[in-house]
Design a protein around this motif. Structure first.
Motif, PDB file in Angstrom:
ATOM      1  N   THR A 163       0.831  -1.208   0.000  1.00  0.00           N
ATOM      2  CA  THR A 163       0.000   0.000   0.000  1.00  0.00           C
ATOM      3  C   THR A 163       0.862   1.252   0.000  1.00  0.00           C
ATOM      4  OG1 THR A 163      -1.748  -1.173   1.166  1.00  0.00           O
ATOM      5  CG2 THR A 163      -1.819   1.211   1.258  1.00  0.00           C
TER       6      THR A 163
ATOM      7  N   SER B  73      -6.470   1.936  -2.745  1.00  0.00           N
ATOM      8  CA  SER B  73      -5.343   2.069  -1.823  1.00  0.00           C
ATOM      9  C   SER B  73      -4.425   0.853  -1.854  1.00  0.00           C
ATOM     10  CB  SER B  73      -5.833   2.332  -0.402  1.00  0.00           C
ATOM     11  OG  SER B  73      -6.592   1.234   0.082  1.00  0.00           O
ATOM     12  N   ASN B  74      -4.979  -0.339  -2.088  1.00  0.00           N
ATOM     13  CA  ASN B  74      -4.155  -1.545  -2.084  1.00  0.00           C
ATOM     14  C   ASN B  74      -3.428  -1.779  -3.398  1.00  0.00           C
ATOM     15  OD1 ASN B  74      -4.689  -2.524   0.560  1.00  0.00           O
ATOM     16  ND2 ASN B  74      -6.701  -3.197  -0.121  1.00  0.00           N
TER      17      ASN B  74
END
Length: 521
Positions: free
Chosen positions: A133, A474-475
């Motif tokens: 991340t 986000s990942n």
């Protein structure tokens, strides 16, 4: 959530591959294997101390090579990080392949959900996911390359789910529907309890009745929505109760989770003032306009600059602003001091160490998000009401600039090794739970909702859309694209939620009042 009844148990699918690789003996001139050893050592270093605290000398020692050899094979740290990310993703896919197979497609789905949950709870995987991340964040120098690696692996992971769900469709146990939504209906509540729980700095989720029961409930809810009459008949005649599948599956919480004690926690900095600003309006066009306006007001020269309390808040606001503008790794104390209108001496007198300052900036950032997404919605149609609550979060978190506001969180976690709980943990858990308790209590008063209000209920609504939208962003560092529009995706999540928890009164009123017509209007 209770902790006392959980027995710790290791789930070494991911970690074992790293340790096995580090045990490999290398021939003298075998630089290929030696490079692979170094990458495994980087993964271990990320897991033990965090990406930002990783030391090249320690990595070399873990790999059993000299630092000269390490720098010869990896002269560029960014390239080393990218190759490490690729190796970690390869290990994740290999870990998923360890899931047991079963000729019963219903049992096979339960086993996959149980297996996936176990991998996501591994301490080594937790820090790997946090490192990923951090590498795909907007201000990362390797964002694009890291995102390509992460997206390719995510596609491979999703294929495991596609295969199991398609098998159920082929056998007539679930109806045909959007495969994407079916997958997120399964993985969303799992990732909400694991991946997204610890990535938000909340530590480790502790299930009330054990993980096997939680996984059974998630899969059961999936069949509540998509199961056919054939499934219901097989369930009755063949004893396919998911509770039976859960027996003999002692997936429990890691030992580190057992020490967590419930406590109120520190309130988010400046939260009441921000909530008041949202409640009294007028609301800016979007979340970032709200953040910039409020930060500029806090940093304005018109404020009481000699007031020590105000000075404290200005320094924190300046830190959050610098993080938003230049990124976590580029924050300089001189830049913060200049933006706050104080000397560096005053800054260090107020905040003797950077960690406390970053934690307070993180708290202020969370306060912005909490105030913005928790505003009330007056809507008689409960489907539209829940859809709008979820849509506010999607619109807020999918704005790429929003990740810049929250990226300080990933910087803190990437520097903590196995510890994945921030000082805001207890308060934010309570704040989120209270927010949804108020909304769900209203539905109960209207006789539209049945069942106990708990985290399982919250995750049933929030989990799928979180994994589908801002969790994906986000990942993986890539902008997700829904089937249709995000408004349609949020509506589907809301309708799924009522398929699980809606009362007969809700379903009768839904048809009578044509609540579904609101989606088209």
């Amino acid at each position: 959530m209770k902790a006392g009844s959980h027995r710790a148990e290791a789930h070494p699918y991911f970690e074992k591959q790293i340790r096995d690789q580090l045990a490999v003996r290398v021939r003298r001139h075998d630089d290929g294997t030696r490079s692979y050893l170094i990458l495994a050592a980087v993964l271990q270093e990320w897991a033990e101390v965090g990406l930002l605290s990783a030391q090249m000398t320690t990595i070399a020692a873990r790999a059993g090579v000299s630092t000269a050899t390490l720098y010869r094979l990896f002269p560029n740290r960014d390239d080393m990080h990218l190759e490490t990310l690729a190796l970690g993703q390869q290990m994740l896919v290999e870990a998923m392949k360890k899931c047991p197979s079963n000729p019963n497609p219903v049992r096979a789905l339960f086993d996959l959900a149980h297996h996936y949950c176990g991998i996501l709870q591994e301490p080594y995987f937790k820090q790997f996911s946090l490192s990923q991340t951090f590498l795909v964040r907007m201000d990362s120098p390797v964002r694009e390359q890291a995102s390509v690696i992460a997206v390719a692996s995510d596609h491979a992971i999703k294929q495991f789910w596609r295969d199991r769900v398609e098998e159920l469709v082929k056998h007539g146990f679930v109806r045909e529907a959007s495969l994407t939504h079916m997958i997120f209906r399964l993985i969303g509540p799992i990732e909400a309890r694991t991946l997204h729980w610890y990535q938000s700095g909340r530590g480790t989720y502790l299930p009330e009745q054990g993980w096997a029961n939680e996984i059974s409930a998630i899969v059961e809810a999936f069949f509540d929505i998509y199961g056919t009459e054939k499934y219901q008949l097989a369930r009755k005649t063949m004893g396919w109760g998911l509770a039976n599948f859960g027996s003999g599956q002692p997936l429990t919480c890691p030992a580190s989770a057992l020490a967590e004690v419930a406590e109120p926690g520190k309130r988010l900095l400046h939260l009441e003032a921000l909530e008041h600003a949202v409640a009294t309006g007028p609301l800016p066009a979007d979340f970032i306009d709200f953040v910039e306006a409020q930060l500029n007001a806090l940093l304005s020269h018109k404020s009481h600059r000699l007031d020590t309390g105000n000075r404290y808040l200005r320094i924190v606001a300046a830190t959050l602003f610098e993080n938003y503008r230049v990124g976590f790794e580029q924050i300089s104390m001189s830049g913060v001091a200049k933006r706050a209108g104080v000397s560096t001496k005053t800054l260090y007198r107020t905040f003797p160490d950077n960690l406390n300052l970053y934690q307070e900036a993180h708290s202020l950032g969370l306060a912005f998000f909490s105030a913005w997404v928790s505003r009330d919605i007056e809507q008689a149609n409960p489907l539209r009401r829940l859809c709008d609550y979820v849509k506010i979060a999607v619109d807020t978190y999918l704005d790429p600039r929003s990740l810049q506001v929250s990226s300080i969180q990933f910087g803190l976690l990437a520097d903590r090794g196995r510890e994945t709980r921030l000082q805001t943990s207890h308060f934010i858990k309570g704040y989120i739970f209270d927010f949804w308790t108020r909304r769900f209590s209203r539905l109960k008063e209207e006789n539209y909702l049945e069942g106990e209000i708990d985290w399982a209920m919250i995750h049933a609504l929030y989990g799928p859309i979180q994994s589908m939208s801002w969790g994906h962003k986000s990942n993986l560092g890539a902008t997700p694209k829904p089937e249709g529009s995000w408004a349609e995706a949020c509506w589907r999540v809301a309708t799924d939620f009522f398929a699980i928890y809606g009362t007969p009164q809700f379903h009768a009123m839904r048809e009578k009042m044509d609540w579904d017509g609101d989606q088209k209007r």
